[in-house]
Scaffold this motif. Structure first.
Motif, short mmCIF file in Angstrom:
data_model
loop_
_atom_site.label_atom_id
_atom_site.label_comp_id
_atom_site.label_asym_id
_atom_site.label_seq_id
_atom_site.Cartn_x
_atom_site.Cartn_y
_atom_site.Cartn_z
N ASN A 152 -5.73 -3.26 9.14
CA ASN A 152 -6.17 -2.99 10.51
C ASN A 152 -5.69 -1.63 11.01
O ASN A 152 -6.43 -0.91 11.69
N ASP A 153 -4.45 -1.28 10.70
CA ASP A 153 -3.92 0.01 11.14
C ASP A 153 -4.54 1.14 10.31
O ASP A 153 -4.74 1.00 9.10
N TRP A 154 -4.79 2.26 10.97
CA TRP A 154 -5.45 3.37 10.31
C TRP A 154 -4.63 3.85 9.11
O TRP A 154 -3.40 3.91 9.16
N HIS A 155 -5.31 4.25 8.04
CA HIS A 155 -4.64 4.52 6.78
C HIS A 155 -3.86 5.83 6.77
O HIS A 155 -2.75 5.89 6.25
N ASN A 156 -4.42 6.89 7.30
CA ASN A 156 -3.79 8.21 7.19
C ASN A 156 -3.70 8.93 8.54
O ASN A 156 -4.25 10.02 8.70
N PRO A 157 -3.01 8.36 9.51
CA PRO A 157 -2.88 9.07 10.79
C PRO A 157 -1.98 10.29 10.62
O PRO A 157 -1.08 10.31 9.77
N THR A 158 -2.23 11.30 11.42
CA THR A 158 -1.43 12.53 11.36
C THR A 158 -0.90 12.86 12.74
O THR A 158 -1.48 12.47 13.75
N PRO A 159 0.22 13.62 12.79
CA PRO A 159 1.08 13.99 11.66
C PRO A 159 1.78 12.76 11.07
O PRO A 159 1.85 11.73 11.73
N ALA A 160 2.26 12.88 9.86
CA ALA A 160 2.83 11.74 9.15
C ALA A 160 3.91 11.05 9.98
O ALA A 160 4.87 11.69 10.42
N ARG A 166 1.78 4.74 13.59
CA ARG A 166 3.00 4.33 12.89
C ARG A 166 4.18 4.11 13.85
O ARG A 166 5.04 3.26 13.60
N ARG A 167 4.23 4.87 14.92
CA ARG A 167 5.35 4.70 15.86
C ARG A 167 5.39 3.28 16.44
O ARG A 167 6.43 2.61 16.39
N PRO A 168 4.28 2.75 16.97
CA PRO A 168 4.35 1.38 17.47
C PRO A 168 4.59 0.34 16.37
O PRO A 168 5.21 -0.70 16.64
N PHE A 169 4.12 0.60 15.15
CA PHE A 169 4.39 -0.35 14.07
C PHE A 169 5.89 -0.45 13.82
O PHE A 169 6.43 -1.56 13.66
N GLU A 170 6.58 0.68 13.79
CA GLU A 170 8.03 0.62 13.59
C GLU A 170 8.70 -0.09 14.76
O GLU A 170 9.62 -0.91 14.56
N ARG A 171 8.27 0.19 15.97
CA ARG A 171 8.88 -0.47 17.13
C ARG A 171 8.66 -1.98 17.07
O ARG A 171 9.55 -2.77 17.44
N LEU A 172 7.50 -2.41 16.60
CA LEU A 172 7.25 -3.84 16.44
C LEU A 172 8.24 -4.45 15.46
O LEU A 172 8.85 -5.50 15.73
N TRP A 204 -5.51 3.90 -4.15
CA TRP A 204 -4.29 4.53 -3.66
C TRP A 204 -4.20 4.74 -2.17
O TRP A 204 -3.13 5.02 -1.64
N ASN A 205 -5.29 4.66 -1.44
CA ASN A 205 -5.28 5.22 -0.10
C ASN A 205 -5.44 4.16 0.98
O ASN A 205 -6.54 3.85 1.40
N ASN A 206 -4.34 3.58 1.43
CA ASN A 206 -4.37 2.75 2.64
C ASN A 206 -2.99 2.72 3.27
O ASN A 206 -2.05 3.35 2.77
N ALA A 207 -2.85 1.98 4.37
CA ALA A 207 -1.60 2.01 5.14
C ALA A 207 -0.42 1.43 4.37
O ALA A 207 0.73 1.66 4.74
N GLU A 208 -0.69 0.69 3.31
CA GLU A 208 0.37 0.06 2.54
C GLU A 208 1.42 1.07 2.07
O GLU A 208 2.62 0.77 2.04
N ARG A 209 0.99 2.25 1.69
CA ARG A 209 1.93 3.25 1.17
C ARG A 209 3.01 3.58 2.21
O ARG A 209 4.20 3.59 1.92
N GLU A 210 2.58 3.86 3.44
CA GLU A 210 3.55 4.23 4.47
C GLU A 210 4.32 3.02 4.99
O GLU A 210 5.48 3.13 5.36
N PHE A 211 3.67 1.85 4.99
CA PHE A 211 4.38 0.64 5.39
C PHE A 211 5.54 0.34 4.43
O PHE A 211 6.56 -0.22 4.84
N GLN A 212 5.37 0.71 3.16
CA GLN A 212 6.45 0.47 2.20
C GLN A 212 7.70 1.28 2.53
O GLN A 212 8.81 0.86 2.22
N GLU A 213 7.51 2.43 3.15
CA GLU A 213 8.68 3.21 3.58
C GLU A 213 9.50 2.42 4.59
O GLU A 213 10.74 2.38 4.54
N PHE A 214 8.81 1.76 5.53
CA PHE A 214 9.52 0.92 6.50
C PHE A 214 10.18 -0.27 5.81
O PHE A 214 11.30 -0.64 6.16
N ALA A 215 9.49 -0.86 4.84
CA ALA A 215 10.04 -2.00 4.12
C ALA A 215 11.36 -1.64 3.44
O ALA A 215 12.35 -2.38 3.53
N MET A 216 11.39 -0.49 2.79
CA MET A 216 12.61 -0.07 2.10
C MET A 216 13.70 0.33 3.09
O MET A 216 14.88 0.04 2.88
N TYR A 217 13.30 0.97 4.16
CA TYR A 217 14.30 1.43 5.15
C TYR A 217 14.99 0.25 5.82
O TYR A 217 16.21 0.26 6.02
#
Length: 498
Positions: A152-160, A166-172, A204-217
């Motif tokens: 549902n969340d956009w795959h490649n929003p910018t800036p990274a 991505r900001r509201p996803f992290e806050r959630l 290769w190209n969806n939101a999963e890549r950046e979500f994994q950064e949050f998962a590891m963090y």
């Protein structure tokens, strides 16, 4: 021409899986295992190898260990799920949705009275909505929370990362991790073959890549359909066939097609496979607890404060920001001329504060502070959204003013429109930050319909200061508002829709 050749080359290279299907599927290829309930009776679709592949991040997993340790002792635990239409169950027309499969498995293994589920997922919503309205969808005493927003969340929003996706996803995530019982948060990464970018079926190209950064963090366990089953989909293995969607021939494609339509996994195949990844994570953790008992160190990790935001200065809000349904009643401090009534002419409730006379006043007190980091020296105004009814008959106008604590420019709410429908809409304005901001709605003499009815159904406050879009999803707000009034705890539960 180059793009077409690239797609053809891609499918030529992926015509044969890296692993034979029999190494990934428990049954003989083409024979889908019958769904069975009961302790120790579940028949897996995926082999352990495939299920392990689907655990894209596990980590030391202390929170989930702590929750399941309690459950294994017979102590009740509450499971919650949030996300989009896949988690809400669209596509699961003759079988459970994936959270229900998980609940069934846990109840079979641990006891029906031990595990309960609240499914707060809403189709067509983003994590930005849920970050504001999480209090409407997740019981605060939840022990495990599943989060599904990879499609549902956009795959490649910018800036990274420093963007309004991505900001509201992290806050959630931060809010959920700080819930009172320190719940185990688990991310579910779905994958839509037909919406992959830049072409159908690309990996290769969806939101999963950046979500994994949050998962590891934040050390959040994560399961992934791509990691588990991409090659089964690419090879159109029975049960994972992407060439046709099941809705086209529901009986002929049963337990053959992976997707029910162009977006949603089928209940018998895709939803069940999705659930198996979570079920495997749960069983793996319970097996680990049998071999390695919960330790005092596990408890220390669970109780430890979460780290500072991964995205700089992305602090979560300090209070609830979403008040719709019965929860809205709690922020109303004065209702001179307004009454809380159900105007429904069907089984679906239509509650709201309604007034019909000019001069009627409704006061609402909310906390408009954006983040814990905000100070008086650098605060910016925040977006406030008031849910109100617009209709083609009876409706009037109302003024919106800030009368105590905060400041805002006066604005006018117009309840009349020409379209032959009656729906909730969102009125937007900006207010200064204050812990006790009183906002007043006052019915005006002006009217375009000849009448003066005003109906107010909720209020939402942005968690991020400054100019931005806000929720702007009035249909989701109306749906959640209506259905949440059916629940005992005033939160939205998708199973209350019927």
């Amino acid at each position: 021409m180059f793009a077409v050749l690239a797609v053809l080359l891609f499918f030529a290279e992926h015509a044969v899986s890296q692993l034979p299907a029999h190494l990934l599927l428990e049954n003989e290829v083409g024979k889908w295992p019958f769904y069975m309930r009961g302790k120790g009776k579940y028949r897996w679709v995926l082999t352990k190898r495939a299920r392990e592949n689907g655990l894209s991040y596990v980590g030391s997993n202390e929170r989930l260990r702590a929750v399941l340790d309690r459950a294994m002792q017979g102590k009740p635990i509450k499971v919650a799920a949030i996300g989009g239409s896949i988690t809400a169950g669209q596509g699961a027309v003759d079988a459970p949705n994936w959270p229900q499969y998980v609940l069934n498995y846990l109840q079979d293994e641990l006891g029906e009275k031990v595990v309960s589920l609240a499914n707060g997922a809403v189709g067509g919503t983003l994590s930005a909505y849920m970050s504001v309205c999480h209090n409407m969808h997740i019981p605060k005493d939840s022990d495990i929370i599943f989060v599904e927003y990879s499609v549902n969340d956009w795959h490649n929003p910018t800036p990274a990362f420093q963007n309004n996706v991505r900001r509201p996803f992290e806050r959630l995530l931060r809010k959920l991790l700080n819930y009172p019982k320190r719940p185990a948060v688990v991310m579910m990464h779905q994958y839509i073959w037909y919406q992959a970018y830049p072409f159908e079926g690309s990996f290769w190209n969806n939101a999963e890549r950046e979500f994994q950064e949050f998962a590891m963090y934040y050390q959040i366990p994560t399961v992934s359909i791509k990691a588990c089953c991409y090659h089964l989909l690419a090879n159109n293995t029975v049960g994972f066939d992407t060439r046709k969607q099941r809705y086209r021939k529901a009986n002929d494609l049963k337990e053959i097609a992976y997707y029910y339509d162009a977006v949603h996994p089928d209940g018998r195949t895709g939803a069940r496979v999705s659930a198996e990844l979570v079920m495997h994570l749960m069983q793996r953790t319970m097996d680990d607890l049998t071999a390695n008992k919960l330790s005092p160190e596990d408890g220390e990790v669970v109780a430890a404060p979460i780290p500072p935001p991964m995205i700089p200065n992305n602090r979560e809000s300090v209070s609830d920001k979403c008040f719709i349904g019965n929860i809205f009643v709690g922020v109303v401090t004065n209702k001179d001329g307004f009454e809380w009534v159900n105007e429904s002419k069907s089984m679906r409730p239509k509650f709201g504060f309604v007034a019909t006379k000019p001069g009627s006043v409704l006061d609402m007190m909310v906390d408009t502070r954006a983040t814990a980091a905000s100070t008086a020296a650098n605060q910016k105004d925040v977006l406030v959204e008031v849910a109100y009814l617009r209709s083609y008959e009876h409706m009037g106008q109302a003024s919106i003013t800030c009368v105590s604590g905060c400041k805002c420019q006066e604005s006018t709410l117009e309840g009349h429109h020409e379209e032959q429908n009656s729906q909730l809409h969102l009125h937007h304005f900006y207010a200064s930050q204050h812990s006790n901001c009183t906002i007043q709605v006052k019915v005006l003499d002006k009217t375009k319909s000849g009448e003066h009815k005003v109906k107010i159904a909720g209020i939402m406050v942005s968690e991020e200061e400054g100019q931005h879009d806000g929720i702007r999803n009035n249909l989701a707000v109306e749906y959640v508002h209506d259905i949440s009034t059916r629940s005992k705890d005033n939160t939205f539960e998708v199973n209350n829709h019927a």
